[in-house]
Design a protein around this motif. Structure first.
Motif, PDB file in Angstrom:
ATOM      1  N   TYR A   4       0.859  -1.182   0.000  1.00  0.00           N
ATOM      2  CA  TYR A   4       0.000   0.000   0.000  1.00  0.00           C
ATOM      3  C   TYR A   4       0.889   1.223   0.000  1.00  0.00           C
ATOM      4  O   TYR A   4       2.019   1.167   0.493  1.00  0.00           O
ATOM      5  N   GLU A   5       0.420   2.294  -0.579  1.00  0.00           N
ATOM      6  CA  GLU A   5       1.241   3.501  -0.661  1.00  0.00           C
ATOM      7  C   GLU A   5       0.457   4.692  -0.123  1.00  0.00           C
ATOM      8  O   GLU A   5      -0.744   4.814  -0.383  1.00  0.00           O
ATOM      9  N   ASN A  94       8.333   1.898   4.431  1.00  0.00           N
ATOM     10  CA  ASN A  94       9.567   2.136   3.698  1.00  0.00           C
ATOM     11  C   ASN A  94       9.559   3.480   2.989  1.00  0.00           C
ATOM     12  O   ASN A  94       8.562   3.878   2.402  1.00  0.00           O
ATOM     13  N   LYS A  95      10.712   4.141   3.023  1.00  0.00           N
ATOM     14  CA  LYS A  95      10.877   5.355   2.232  1.00  0.00           C
ATOM     15  C   LYS A  95      11.174   4.973   0.789  1.00  0.00           C
ATOM     16  O   LYS A  95      11.502   3.823   0.492  1.00  0.00           O
ATOM     17  N   LYS A  99      14.827   2.604   2.573  1.00  0.00           N
ATOM     18  CA  LYS A  99      15.106   2.531   4.006  1.00  0.00           C
ATOM     19  C   LYS A  99      13.820   2.380   4.817  1.00  0.00           C
ATOM     20  O   LYS A  99      12.796   2.995   4.498  1.00  0.00           O
ATOM     21  N   VAL A 100      13.917   1.562   5.859  1.00  0.00           N
ATOM     22  CA  VAL A 100      12.772   1.383   6.752  1.00  0.00           C
ATOM     23  C   VAL A 100      12.658   2.613   7.656  1.00  0.00           C
ATOM     24  O   VAL A 100      13.576   2.912   8.431  1.00  0.00           O
ATOM     25  N   ALA A 101      11.556   3.316   7.560  1.00  0.00           N
ATOM     26  CA  ALA A 101      11.369   4.529   8.370  1.00  0.00           C
ATOM     27  C   ALA A 101      10.700   4.214   9.701  1.00  0.00           C
ATOM     28  O   ALA A 101      10.957   4.869  10.702  1.00  0.00           O
ATOM     29  N   ALA A 102       9.852   3.191   9.698  1.00  0.00           N
ATOM     30  CA  ALA A 102       9.097   2.886  10.915  1.00  0.00           C
ATOM     31  C   ALA A 102       8.454   1.517  10.796  1.00  0.00           C
ATOM     32  O   ALA A 102       8.357   0.948   9.702  1.00  0.00           O
ATOM     33  N   GLN A 103       8.053   0.989  11.964  1.00  0.00           N
ATOM     34  CA  GLN A 103       7.327  -0.280  11.985  1.00  0.00           C
ATOM     35  C   GLN A 103       6.174  -0.189  12.969  1.00  0.00           C
ATOM     36  O   GLN A 103       6.281   0.476  14.009  1.00  0.00           O
ATOM     37  N   VAL A 104       5.089  -0.842  12.632  1.00  0.00           N
ATOM     38  CA  VAL A 104       3.903  -0.846  13.495  1.00  0.00           C
ATOM     39  C   VAL A 104       3.412  -2.279  13.633  1.00  0.00           C
ATOM     40  O   VAL A 104       3.486  -3.063  12.679  1.00  0.00           O
TER      41      VAL A 104
END
Lengths: 132, 132, 132, 132
Positions: A4-5, A94-95, A99-104
């Motif tokens: 999803y974007e 992901n940006k 790069k991984v910006a965050a995780q939930v």
């Protein structure tokens, strides 16, 4: 896996200049909604039918890199059936540079609409999650 | 320990009829802001001074009992100095009947405004947290 | 005219079961952002450059038909250059059946970043609005 | 006239550094809720009883002076009975220095819960508004 974007909206930001931390959960939940829609399940139908609800019983987020307004974020959603009446969703944000910006992570419990007691995950939802 | 009270607002709710899960983090953050104000520290000053920022690097919540619009919730905030440059806030959300409705934990990292690298917790903030 | 589509998200709703009235403005603003992006103008660039800001000085909405979670709404945006330093955006929110569900109008004033005084609409923005 | 006070919260702001325009409506609505509570009327009761709803059919705001996080705003609420089945609320947002920062107007229509057709304003609400 479901992709999803989302473009970070101005209303997702705060006065520190980037995404307000709590709003990451909004985007995660929207991703989950979009998955359900794609699979033919409408939240409004769940609410109208009054058979069950799927409240979130736990939610957590890790923030690694600040996210700014206008950034396009790719969200990768994976699901785990963690019990008879609950499931876990894992979202990676992901940006564009990979790069991984965050995780939930969110944990969802299925409860009977009237008794509010736990009940087995409905088959159609189980199938969506298993085939992800 | 810092005590704070909030009445759940209509804009905190969702179509399932109660508090939207992500909005629990809004209330937790507001409680933290109110503590800072009470101790004479204004967020707008932190932002204007451009010396450091205190982004949230981790947030989590456990939801035990649904919370409805208009309910008065007492929030109990406790702090832990978890490192040289970071601290953890623990929030317990109690209903009027004394039952714990939810819990939130947020981890805050102090970073230099320009380099965005970790730096020691400013003394005035350290004092606020230690004397809580 | 600029066309934009949004699916009403769960986080746009309230405990009365539909879109929370104030959140219509979020969707309108997001539509405006998407127009700017399409024309190559990033809000983050405007904020970073610190030359001007475009605060909203007036906003209004008329709500005709309730909107529920999951509904796909088409937004039609039109612009008017209402002065040397201000412009007006008109948004019409259509349901899938073609019925107008709501309308929003926002008035934007261009002000110098430092003095906060009115200044002429920047040429690139003027062009975007004139060619809409 | 009803007086209410709110400290602008971090989650009310956006990346331009001040109150996000749409969030002024959140504060106005919260002021209205607080008036109802003070008069013994709970929104959750209205929703539970399923006799009527009071959707907002029009909302507008004028923004005169930017509002920052942490600012204490006094809201003055006045009501007008503008019809048999609708009423108008006028909110003035004053800064601590007495200057008017913003104004909001919301128009509320009382509708039957099932038919969604207009119905007379319930007596208890009429009394609250007339005695303001």
């Amino acid at each position: 896996m479901y992709k999803y974007e989302e473009t970070i909206k101005f209303y997702h930001t705060d006065a520190a200049g980037g995404l307000f931390f709590a709003n990451l959960f909004l985007i995660a939940h929207d991703c989950y909604e979009k998955l359900l829609y794609k699979m033919g399940l409408k939240i409004s139908d769940i609410l109208d039918r009054k058979e069950y609800l799927i409240p979130i019983v736990h939610a957590e987020a890790d923030y690694r890199i600040p996210i700014k307004v206008g950034e396009i974020i790719e969200v990768i959603l994976n699901a785990e059936l963690t019990g008879n009446s609950s499931f876990t969703l894992n979202f990676t944000f992901n940006k564009k540079n990979g790069k991984v910006a965050a995780q939930v992570k969110t944990v969802h419990a299925v409860v009977d609409f009237n008794s509010k007691k736990g009940m087995p995950i409905p088959e159609n939802i189980k199938k969506i999650l298993q085939n992800l």
